[in-house]
Scaffold this active site. Structure first.
Site, PDB file in Angstrom:
ATOM      1  CB  CYS A  54     -18.009   5.957 -27.857  1.00 53.45           C
ATOM      2  SG  CYS A  54     -19.651   6.531 -28.294  1.00 53.45           S
ATOM      3  CG  ASP A 110      -9.099  18.248 -49.949  1.00 54.76           C
ATOM      4  OD1 ASP A 110      -9.100  18.885 -51.009  1.00 54.76           O
ATOM      5  OD2 ASP A 110     -10.106  17.737 -49.447  1.00 54.76           O
ATOM      6  CG  ASP A 144     -12.446  15.500 -46.837  1.00 54.29           C
ATOM      7  OD1 ASP A 144     -11.893  15.844 -47.900  1.00 54.29           O
ATOM      8  OD2 ASP A 144     -13.531  15.942 -46.466  1.00 54.29           O
ATOM      9  CG  ASP A 196      -8.744  14.390 -51.101  1.00 57.20           C
ATOM     10  OD1 ASP A 196      -8.253  15.040 -52.032  1.00 57.20           O
ATOM     11  OD2 ASP A 196      -9.510  14.869 -50.251  1.00 57.20           O
TER      12      ASP A 196
END
Lengths: 56, 705
Positions: free
Chosen positions: B24, B425, B600, B604
């Site tokens: 941001c 997960d 995550d 994975d």
């Protein structure tokens, strides 16, 4: 007819000027970070001075 | 605020750091200001799209200094290797052709309109010549992306969407030139240029979507530490780069450092954060003889490790290879636009050839027949078809972005729309992935006790301490004033408060994750920690079921932890799955289902790459972010049904767009074949169909509700 002789070059010149401006901005990296540009308007007292640092 | 206006006798060095965590305007200013305030740094420029910072600095500063400086500002960063720093964006090379085509189309159209509205004789002749002067170089330049791709296809004896485009544009240009030279009535420069401009716009949008896929997350292997302190014979210690490590060396890992190689612990006892590898955030205690893996973080105390595997042999690299292989598996997926063009391109050629032959047989003459054939080629131009998919995807992903879900690849929307089974997960996906102190205990602490706890917690960087500190601060507590604060590695934080010894330490009996708060003269508090389920999980699972997606849990965690979550959510669960197990589980499910993987961790990664579509939370490891098609940044699990709904809506609109574009052709093609299409009608019809497709796609702005 006489008007055309003037207006056609003017129209072409303006178009070319726009194209040249587009190429210049493309070359100077203004399209490199569109997300950043969109966010930078939120920064207060942002200094534009150091923005040219990423020219290649 | 220029900290480095001093004399600069040496040329400045430029270093590029990848900072995946920034997102941001606040991050931009924090990083740019923070870095510029450092002595030795001249400029710092953030590129938010690429998630990297370009820093120009004194050559005396080392890369590692910059990384630690950024860490102090609050951002994790990694050095971009020269290979990765190169820009592979597909957007940039298309922007210049698009600009040229749009400029030329507008100018030529100016003359065409005059011709259509009745300019005649020498004026028309002159206008045609000016048009030719603008159009020929513009087409030669802006058409290159199509010509090159078409030539590549033709040379291999295949055909693609670019072949009819290139043929149409080239024949139209040559015919128009001929017309111009002989002073004929029609020139088609405007049509050819507009075709190029619209198609290039579609390509640019498409490339922008693909670019998102690479934003910031590409440095898989740079997760391993850049190097390590090597303990030589006789106790000498020096820092060496990861590439120079060889099995058998002994490296010393300080607390807070990541491992650069796999190995066995020789001396020292510490806790390791393996969340990068397993997604499990609870630290694992390891001592002499235990195996430790590349990329894990040493939390408590320095340890000496004998290296057993480096580089490509490490567990990290093995997972990376699995992930690559799985991703290639998925790349055989045929995108909807490609499937359409496989049918469309031959049909267009056939129609054009038929009209040419038909008019020749009818005795219209070579020139007339050719003009009509070109009219067919141009009017069936896949303008609207070329825009049908990218416009819808860009609008939908913009809507999803506003809802906090990042779409990294346009084709992911197509794949997500068709899934019917979701694998979740546990840690970090179904749960928030960070241990939080039991709220009941937190609220029952007295104000004094809480302020001491907060003060103690603030002196440690251990994840548990940080979580505790955050929770207490959120309850409005202020830190008490402590004396003689001391953090003992692996033990906890010890100090004195108003003369009394106080401590925040590891509990005497281990049962789950907890800390003991010990204030002399007061009862001892045991603060248990638990990983909370994400908010709205009930709603999210119900909505998913409503969309025809059933869910189950596939986790690498131990059975007990998973069983607890399975009991709460009522989902079927499978635990203790290694990355390869997950991959196999998905492969077997894919026999009958289209699978969505939500995960995550690095473990994975292969599963995310193998599944038909994949979503990762924004807190995922970079590897998870890299492998996943979607990333959601908010805590709520409602992001899942939202993404699925938006994907389904996108597919509906894409299909409507195809129907519109094909419907337009069904009307326009017979007219063109009958030789009734003037340049003006062709131009209007062409842009009209494109505009309708764009307008239809704009309905997706609300798709992510």
């Amino acid at each position: 007819m006489n008007g055309l002789v003037l207006l056609i070059p003017v129209a072409l010149f303006l178009g070319l000027a726009g194209l040249a401006a587009f190429f210049w901005s493309l070359k100077s990296g203004q399209f490199e970070d569109l997300d950043g540009a969109a966010n930078r308007i939120f920064l207060e007292d942002y200094e534009e001075g150091d923005s040219g640092g990423n020219g290649k | 605020m220029s900290a480095a206006t001093g004399i600069r006798p040496e040329p400045l060095q430029e270093t590029v750091l990848a900072v995946p965590g920034m997102h941001c305007a606040g991050c931009i200013s924090k990083i740019e200001r923070g870095m510029k305030d450092l002595p030795g740094v001249a400029t710092a420029r953030v590129n938010l799209s690429a998630r990297q910072v370009t820093i120009r600095h004194d050559p005396a500063m080392k890369d590692r200094d910059l990384v630690t400086a950024l860490e102090r500002i609050g951002f994790e960063s990694e050095l971009r290797k020269a290979v990765q720093a190169q820009d592979h964006s597909a957007v940039r090379p298309l922007l210049a052709p698009l600009g040229v085509a749009a400029f030329a189309a507008m100018n030529v159209m100016l003359f065409s309109v005059s011709v259509w509205s009745g300019a005649d004789g020498s004026v028309r002749w002159m206008f045609h010549w000016i048009s030719a002067l603008i159009a020929v170089p513009a087409i030669a330049y802006a058409g290159q992306p199509f010509f090159r791709s078409a030539w590549g296809a033709v040379r291999r004896g295949r055909t693609n969407m670019d072949v009819p485009i290139s043929l149409g544009v080239l024949i139209a240009t040559i015919l128009s030139l001929y017309e111009t030279v002989v002073g004929g009535q029609h020139a088609w420069f405007d049509g050819a240029l507009m075709l190029l401009a619209f198609l290039l716009a579609g390509r640019v949008l498409d490339a922008m979507m693909r670019d998102k896929a690479r934003t910031g997350v590409d440095a898989l292997l740079s997760h391993a530490a850049q190097g390590a302190m090597v303990v030589g014979e006789g106790g000498t210690v020096d820092w060496q780069r990861a590439e120079q490590l060889v099995p058998g060396m002994v490296i010393r890992i300080a607390a807070g450092e990541r491992l650069a190689a796999d190995g066995d612990i020789l001396t020292g006892v510490s806790q390791f954060d393996q969340s990068l590898l397993t997604g499990e955030s609870t630290p694992i205690a390891s001592g002499p003889g235990d195996k430790v893996l590349t990329g894990t973080l040493n939390l408590d105390a320095p340890v000496d490790v004998r290296v057993t595997a480096v580089g490509q042999d490490t567990t990290l690299a093995t997972i990376a290879r699995l992930m690559d292989a799985a991703a290639q598996n998925r790349s055989t997926y045929v995108r909807i636009a490609d499937r359409a063009s496989q049918l469309y391109a031959p049909a267009v050629h056939l129609l054009a050839a038929l009209s040419f032959a038909g008019w020749m047989i009818a005795g219209a003459g070579l020139y007339q027949s050719l003009v009509i054939a070109v009219a067919v080629l141009i009017i069936t131009c896949p303008c609207a078809l070329g825009l049908a998919v990218p416009v819808a995807q860009v609008v939908a992903s913009g809507a999803l972005m506003r809802a906090g879900i990042m779409v990294k690849d346009g084709s992911a929307l197509e794949r997500l729309a068709r899934i019917d089974h979701a694998l979740l997960d546990k840690t970090g996906t179904l749960t928030l992935g960070r241990p939080e102190p039991d709220p009941a205990v937190i609220t029952s602490l007295s104000a004094d006790t809480a302020s001491v706890a907060l003060a103690l917690a603030s002196h440690s960087r251990h994840p548990i301490s940080r979580a505790l500190g955050k929770a207490l601060a959120a309850h409005g507590h202020r830190a008490a004033v402590l004396d003689q604060v001391e953090e003992r590695a692996g033990q906890g934080v010890f100090a004195r408060w108003q003369g009394q010894p106080v401590s925040l330490r590891r509990p005497d009996r281990a049962q789950g994750v907890a800390v003991t708060l010990d204030i002399a003269g007061q009862p001892i508090w045991l603060i248990p920690f638990a990983d909370r389920l994400r908010p709205d999980w009930q709603d999210a699972l119900r909505q998913l079921a409503g969309l025809g997606v059933d869910a189950s849990i596939l986790s690498g965690d131990n059975g007990v932890a998973v069983a607890e979550v399975a009991r709460q959510t009522g989902l079927e669960a499978r635990s203790d799955a290694s990355p390869a197990d997950k991959l196999r589980a998905i492969e077997s499910l894919q026999q009958e289902h289209r699978v969505l993987m939500v995960g995550d961790g690095l473990n994975d990664g292969p599963a995310l790459a193998q599944a038909n579509a994949s979503i990762a939370p924004g807190t995922a490891s970079d590897v998870g972010l890299q492998a996943a098609d979607f990333v959601f940044v908010q805590e709520s699990l409602l992001a899942l049904p939202r993404a699925v709904r938006a994907a389904k809506a996108t597919m509906r609109v894409v299909k409507q767009n195809f129907a519109l574009a094909i419907g337009y052709n069904i009307i326009a093609v017979p007219l063109a074949m009958a030789g009734m299409v003037t340049p003006m009608i062709a131009a209007i019809a062409m842009s009209g169909s494109s505009l309708i497709v764009i307008a239809n796609s704009l309905r997706l702005t609300k798709a992510a509700r």
